[in-house]
Write a protein that holds these residues in place. Structure first.
Motif, mmCIF file in Angstrom:
data_model
loop_
_atom_site.group_PDB
_atom_site.id
_atom_site.type_symbol
_atom_site.label_atom_id
_atom_site.label_comp_id
_atom_site.label_asym_id
_atom_site.label_seq_id
_atom_site.Cartn_x
_atom_site.Cartn_y
_atom_site.Cartn_z
ATOM 1 N N UNK A 1 -0.873 -2.024 27.593
ATOM 2 C CA UNK A 1 -0.883 -2.759 28.865
ATOM 3 C C UNK A 1 -2.313 -3.146 29.241
ATOM 4 N N UNK A 2 -2.442 -4.151 30.084
ATOM 5 C CA UNK A 2 -3.762 -4.502 30.621
ATOM 6 C C UNK A 2 -4.352 -3.250 31.260
ATOM 7 N N UNK A 3 -5.609 -2.987 30.975
ATOM 8 C CA UNK A 3 -6.277 -1.790 31.481
ATOM 9 C C UNK A 3 -6.423 -0.715 30.418
ATOM 10 N N UNK A 4 -5.586 -0.771 29.379
ATOM 11 C CA UNK A 4 -5.690 0.224 28.296
ATOM 12 C C UNK A 4 -6.941 -0.059 27.447
ATOM 13 N N UNK A 5 -7.605 1.015 27.049
ATOM 14 C CA UNK A 5 -8.721 0.880 26.110
ATOM 15 C C UNK A 5 -8.227 1.306 24.733
ATOM 16 N N UNK A 6 -8.255 0.361 23.815
ATOM 17 C CA UNK A 6 -7.690 0.572 22.479
ATOM 18 C C UNK A 6 -8.830 0.795 21.489
ATOM 19 N N UNK A 7 -8.727 1.863 20.732
ATOM 20 C CA UNK A 7 -9.705 2.129 19.677
ATOM 21 C C UNK A 7 -9.025 1.992 18.325
ATOM 22 N N UNK A 8 -9.524 1.036 17.551
ATOM 23 C CA UNK A 8 -9.021 0.827 16.192
ATOM 24 C C UNK A 8 -9.846 1.687 15.256
ATOM 25 N N UNK A 9 -9.187 2.421 14.380
ATOM 26 C CA UNK A 9 -9.893 3.199 13.365
ATOM 27 C C UNK A 9 -9.428 2.738 11.984
ATOM 28 N N UNK A 10 -10.389 2.317 11.183
ATOM 29 C CA UNK A 10 -10.120 1.924 9.792
ATOM 30 C C UNK A 10 -10.647 3.031 8.891
ATOM 31 N N UNK A 11 -9.881 3.425 7.892
ATOM 32 C CA UNK A 11 -10.340 4.426 6.919
ATOM 33 C C UNK A 11 -9.978 3.950 5.518
ATOM 34 N N UNK A 12 -10.966 3.952 4.622
ATOM 35 C CA UNK A 12 -10.702 3.500 3.250
ATOM 36 C C UNK A 12 -9.850 4.558 2.556
ATOM 37 N N UNK A 13 -8.673 4.118 2.079
ATOM 38 C CA UNK A 13 -7.678 5.026 1.530
ATOM 39 C C UNK A 13 -7.632 4.925 0.010
ATOM 40 N N UNK A 14 -7.908 3.740 -0.501
ATOM 41 C CA UNK A 14 -7.718 3.483 -1.927
ATOM 42 C C UNK A 14 -8.591 2.314 -2.349
ATOM 43 N N UNK A 15 -9.079 2.378 -3.601
ATOM 44 C CA UNK A 15 -9.767 1.229 -4.201
ATOM 45 C C UNK A 15 -8.969 0.835 -5.446
ATOM 46 N N UNK A 16 -8.669 -0.444 -5.569
ATOM 47 C CA UNK A 16 -7.862 -0.921 -6.703
ATOM 48 C C UNK A 16 -8.790 -1.744 -7.595
ATOM 49 N N UNK A 17 -9.355 -1.132 -8.656
ATOM 50 C CA UNK A 17 -10.447 -1.763 -9.400
ATOM 51 C C UNK A 17 -10.085 -3.102 -10.050
ATOM 52 N N UNK A 18 -8.914 -3.214 -10.682
ATOM 53 C CA UNK A 18 -8.590 -4.471 -11.378
ATOM 54 C C UNK A 18 -8.692 -5.683 -10.466
ATOM 55 N N UNK A 19 -8.144 -5.530 -9.262
ATOM 56 C CA UNK A 19 -8.100 -6.650 -8.309
ATOM 57 C C UNK A 19 -9.286 -6.640 -7.345
ATOM 58 N N UNK A 20 -10.104 -5.571 -7.406
ATOM 59 C CA UNK A 20 -11.182 -5.382 -6.423
ATOM 60 C C UNK A 20 -10.676 -5.317 -4.978
ATOM 61 N N UNK A 21 -9.431 -4.918 -4.809
ATOM 62 C CA UNK A 21 -8.895 -4.755 -3.450
ATOM 63 C C UNK A 21 -9.196 -3.356 -2.935
ATOM 64 N N UNK A 22 -9.347 -3.238 -1.617
ATOM 65 C CA UNK A 22 -9.345 -1.928 -0.990
ATOM 66 C C UNK A 22 -8.147 -1.841 -0.032
ATOM 67 N N UNK A 23 -7.635 -0.619 0.119
ATOM 68 C CA UNK A 23 -6.540 -0.377 1.058
ATOM 69 C C UNK A 23 -7.104 0.487 2.190
ATOM 70 N N UNK A 24 -6.945 -0.001 3.402
ATOM 71 C CA UNK A 24 -7.440 0.692 4.597
ATOM 72 C C UNK A 24 -6.268 1.223 5.397
ATOM 73 N N UNK A 25 -6.367 2.478 5.821
ATOM 74 C CA UNK A 25 -5.445 2.973 6.836
ATOM 75 C C UNK A 25 -5.912 2.381 8.163
ATOM 76 N N UNK A 26 -5.006 1.782 8.921
ATOM 77 C CA UNK A 26 -5.376 1.117 10.172
ATOM 78 C C UNK A 26 -4.574 1.739 11.317
ATOM 79 N N UNK A 27 -5.270 2.376 12.228
ATOM 80 C CA UNK A 27 -4.600 3.020 13.371
ATOM 81 C C UNK A 27 -5.270 2.553 14.658
#
Lengths: 157, 157
Positions: free
Chosen positions: B95-121
């Motif tokens: 709701x308006x007035x809420x303070x939202x904190x996004x936390x990203x954490x690196x969970x996995x690295x996929x070397x062939x594709x050079x992708x990373x997977x982030x946990x997003x909360x």
């Protein structure tokens, strides 16, 4: 006064679908940046973006995801829906000038939870998929008609 | 002039994390509606929203998803990242007035594709999860520092 119609769980059939089209403008990209604080130079800095593989500014992927949210909230199942989850794949870039058509198709009904699963695909004017995925939604209690709120209007400050 | 730093695939470590906080305002909700055309009365019509189980207007789920996009694009891996995919679960209303904190954490690295997977909360000021999921991102070619674009500013028309 435009009206919005909503569908309850019982009214929804597998295969039922809805389309919504929006033409992306630079102003929409800037409004999205102002709303979210996402000032990624890929979307706002032509010089930066020109030097990337995209060779110019692209729109935020989440702007197109917002069109999916709009189609769910205003069309299928319509106002009163509760958005439970969304999987998104950003398949191709979207640029100002592109006309994006979101297509929602009811894929599954989950009776215990009263959830529906929608296939969600956004395509550009060349019929290329730009965003794909699925949405999980709790429809409103039943059929209803409600007034469509006016789209808020802003001018650059 | 604020600078943004980016990380290449090789620079990123499993467990690396980043936080970003934003306080939601009614204006942000209205800017999001203007950007996307999502005029769901749940977000814009106090009378409609008061009669739902949420008992008042809530913010678009995709607005909070936009904060996740902002954290990725401006922080981890930073500008030049290519957003490949995002899974979202809308766990609780914002709701308006809420303070939202996004936390990203690196969970996995996929070397062939050079992708990373982030946990997003995303959590609210009471440390309750409002949006959760994972992001798949292609980081930029290497470490870089670029100018942070100014946040576009708008006034209600």
């Amino acid at each position: 006064m435009s009206m919005l119609e909503s569908f309850g769980f019982e009214d929804i059939e597998i295969g039922q679908s809805l389309r919504l089209s929006r033409t992306v403008t630079e102003e929409m990209v800037r409004l999205f940046a102002a709303a979210t604080g996402d000032v990624n130079p890929m979307h706002l800095d032509q010089n930066f973006a020109a030097a990337t593989p995209f060779k110019g500014c692209i729109a935020h992927g989440m702007l197109t995801a917002g069109f999916i949210s709009a189609a769910i909230a205003t069309g299928l199942p319509g106002p009163g829906s509760v958005y439970v989850g969304q999987e998104l794949r950003f398949d191709r870039p979207v640029r100002a000038g592109d006309t994006i058509t979101v297509e929602l198709t009811v894929q599954e009904k989950i009776p215990g939870k009263n959830h529906i699963v929608l296939k969600t695909v956004a395509r550009n004017q060349n019929n290329k998929t730009v965003v794909s995925g699925t949405a999980t939604v709790l429809p409103p209690p039943g059929k209803a008609r409600v007034e469509q709120p006016a789209e808020p209007r802003f001018l650059p400050a």
